[in-house]
Design a protein around this motif. Structure first.
Motif, short mmCIF file in Angstrom:
data_model
loop_
_atom_site.label_atom_id
_atom_site.label_comp_id
_atom_site.label_asym_id
_atom_site.label_seq_id
_atom_site.Cartn_x
_atom_site.Cartn_y
_atom_site.Cartn_z
N VAL A 1 0.75 -1.37 -0.05
CA VAL A 1 0.02 -0.01 -0.07
C VAL A 1 0.81 1.28 0.01
O VAL A 1 0.55 2.21 -0.68
CB VAL A 1 -0.98 0.02 1.24
CG1 VAL A 1 -1.67 1.47 1.30
CG2 VAL A 1 -1.96 -1.18 1.37
N ASN A 2 1.62 1.26 0.75
CA ASN A 2 2.66 2.48 1.08
C ASN A 2 3.63 2.64 -0.54
O ASN A 2 3.59 3.62 -0.85
CB ASN A 2 4.01 2.16 2.06
CG ASN A 2 3.07 2.39 3.37
OD1 ASN A 2 2.12 3.04 3.34
ND2 ASN A 2 3.71 1.60 4.43
N GLY A 3 3.81 1.42 -1.08
CA GLY A 3 4.53 1.44 -2.44
C GLY A 3 3.73 2.30 -3.42
O GLY A 3 4.05 2.87 -4.09
N SER A 4 2.33 1.69 -3.55
CA SER A 4 1.43 2.39 -4.37
C SER A 4 1.17 3.73 -4.12
O SER A 4 1.20 4.71 -5.07
CB SER A 4 -0.01 1.40 -4.18
OG SER A 4 -0.90 1.94 -5.20
N ALA A 5 0.94 4.12 -2.98
CA ALA A 5 0.79 5.38 -2.51
C ALA A 5 2.32 6.50 -3.09
O ALA A 5 2.12 7.56 -3.51
CB ALA A 5 0.53 5.56 -1.14
N SER A 6 3.40 5.69 -2.60
CA SER A 6 4.34 6.57 -3.01
C SER A 6 4.72 6.60 -4.52
O SER A 6 5.14 7.38 -5.13
CB SER A 6 5.62 5.81 -2.43
OG SER A 6 5.84 4.64 -3.13
N ALA B 1 4.86 9.79 -6.73
CA ALA B 1 5.88 10.35 -7.72
C ALA B 1 5.16 10.72 -8.92
O ALA B 1 5.84 11.82 -9.51
CB ALA B 1 6.58 9.02 -7.99
N GLU B 2 4.22 10.34 -9.35
CA GLU B 2 3.52 10.74 -10.46
C GLU B 2 3.00 12.42 -10.41
O GLU B 2 3.21 13.28 -11.12
CB GLU B 2 2.20 9.87 -10.94
CG GLU B 2 2.71 8.77 -11.52
CD GLU B 2 1.42 7.98 -11.94
OE1 GLU B 2 0.29 8.29 -11.57
OE2 GLU B 2 1.46 7.10 -12.77
#
Length: 454
Positions: free
Chosen positions: A31-36, A40-41
């Motif tokens: 989840v944190n990776g998706s949020a990050s 980034a986008e």
């Protein structure tokens, strides 16, 4: 891959607890990776089109731009024709719905794709970017589609390429040449050009490979789309030279619709008008009613055809057909007028002949008897036996040998009255002339259909 379910099913409590903790940690990392990733986008968008960073008023530089000079921005265009709902002959326009796509490169929008993880960025507000000032030069009116959301797509690729796609409905002007209507083929175009940028700043090109796509479910009630042709129509005006693209849609009119709507009814009316040739000339009411009804019906048919077409200064193929059919129907009515006149003239002559014939016979007989009693040769007396025999219509008088006549004349001599001869002749002449007219008409207009397909 490590199977967490197998760890959970183990009987060791410590192992079970460890597995649960590991699963929770993995989910939290995902989840944190998706949020990050989304963060980034966002940072990329802020960096390339943020406030004070990107100016949409300035066009992108060309591919070979240098410090000393610049090249025009190259925009590649392709369209997808979703539907063609109407082709109007009267207003000379057609309605279509297209997906319009443009591709160009803006070096100001280059960004890091994070090792290939970001394929492209999707922008929901296209007003933040510079876009080509393209317009449809033969457009009458049109609109965008905003249900449920605006049908607009804008993608930014890592190398600075931009894909802009939008769905548009257009009513486009289509000048038509109706000389061969309804055996005609029409060329309707979609013309696109730059409104303000000259070729020094902006150049449109068709996308290589497949510049125009057409839906497979395209169906028109009265036309068939035969093919399309793409071309360039760059034009010069007093304000400069502007890049222009053009696609011509070649439509073939479906003749079967008009065959049963125009040609078959007209043929039937012409044939019905010939029925009067078989009606007795003395039945004046029936023949006049048939002729006048056919003429009025034909006139109404022509009016209905012209009402569905624009008023043009030249003669159309359908005008020649309906005009000649009207002439044949009118000719049948005139034929009865001639027959009626000849019949009445023959009747009057026959009545005069019947009134004159008894007096001639009595006078010839009296003169012949007087000459016989006085001993004078009957040949010296006017209206002697010869005159008497002529008056009596004797068959013993020498007859002249009938001249050699053709087969048609011999056949026509079987009919004793001139009115009957005219009717019988019309039964042959009218269909023969109509057949000749059909041969010339279809020979002239049908090859047009075949030649335009090449």
């Amino acid at each position: 891959m490590f199977n967490y379910l197998n760890l959970v099913n183990m009987s060791d409590p410590l192992t079970t607890i460890f597995s649960i903790v590991l699963i929770v940690a993995s989910y939290s990392t995902l989840v944190n990776g998706s949020a990050s990733f989304r963060e980034a986008e966002k940072k990329i968008l802020d960096r390339i089109i943020g406030k004070g960073v990107y100016d949409p008023r300035i066009r992108p530089s060309g591919a070979n731009a240098t410090v000393d000079g610049d090249e025009p921005c190259i925009v590649k265009v392709n369209i997808y024709i979703r539907s063609i709902s109407r082709i109007d002959d009267v207003t000379m326009e057609y309605a279509t719905q297209i997906t319009f796509r443009e591709e160009w490169r803006d070096s100001r929008l280059v960004f890091d794709d994070m090792g290939g993880r970001i394929k492209f960025l999707v922008l929901t507000d296209p007003e933040k970017l510079w876009k080509p000032d393209l317009f449809f030069s033969n457009e009458k009116n049109g609109h965008f589609h905003d249900i449920i959301m605006p049908n607009v797509l804008l993608r930014i690729f890592p190398n600075g390429d931009i894909l802009y796609s939008i769905r548009i409905s257009l009513n486009l002007f289509c000048p038509m040449d109706l000389k061969y209507f309804p055996l005609d083929i029409q060329n309707c175009s979609i013309s696109m050009a730059s409104y303000g940028y000259t070729t020094e700043d902006l150049v449109f090109l068709w996308k290589a490979g497949d510049p125009v796509q057409i839906t497979k479910s395209l169906h028109l009630p009265r036309f068939t789309l035969m093919k399309y042709l793409t071309s360039y129509c760059t034009s010069k005006t007093n304000t400069g030279e502007y890049s222009c693209l053009k696609v011509e849609l070649v439509f073939k009119r479906e003749f079967s619709y008009y065959l049963f709507l125009i040609y078959v009814p007209c043929c039937m009316l012409v044939i019905v008008s010939w029925v009067s040739f078989w009606i007795d000339p003395n039945s004046a009411a029936a023949r006049v009613l048939l002729g006048v009804t056919s003429l009025l019906t034909m006139s109404r048919q022509i009016s209905g055809i012209n009402a569905s077409l624009p008023p043009v200064s030249y003669t159309k193929a359908v005008d020649i057909w309906t005009g000649c059919c009207l002439i044949f129907v009118f000719g049948a009515l005139i034929e009865f007028a001639i027959v009626n006149y000849v019949s009445r003239t023959d009747t009057i002559k026959a009545d005069k002949h019947r009134r004159r014939r008894p007096q001639g016979i009595v006078g010839a007989r009296r003169k012949f008897d007087t000459a016989k009693d006085s001993g004078i040769e009957s040949s010296d007396v006017e209206d002697g036996p010869i005159g008497y025999a002529k008056a009596l219509g004797s068959t013993k008088l020498p007859r002249k040998k009938p001249p050699n006549r053709g087969i048609f004349s011999n056949w026509l001599s079987r009919f004793h009255t001139r009115s009957k001869k005219i009717d019988v002749t019309s039964r042959i002449v009218f269909p023969f002339l109509f057949a000749i007219f059909n041969a010339f008409y279809w020979t002239k207009y049908l090859p047009r259909d075949e030649l335009m397909e090449l």
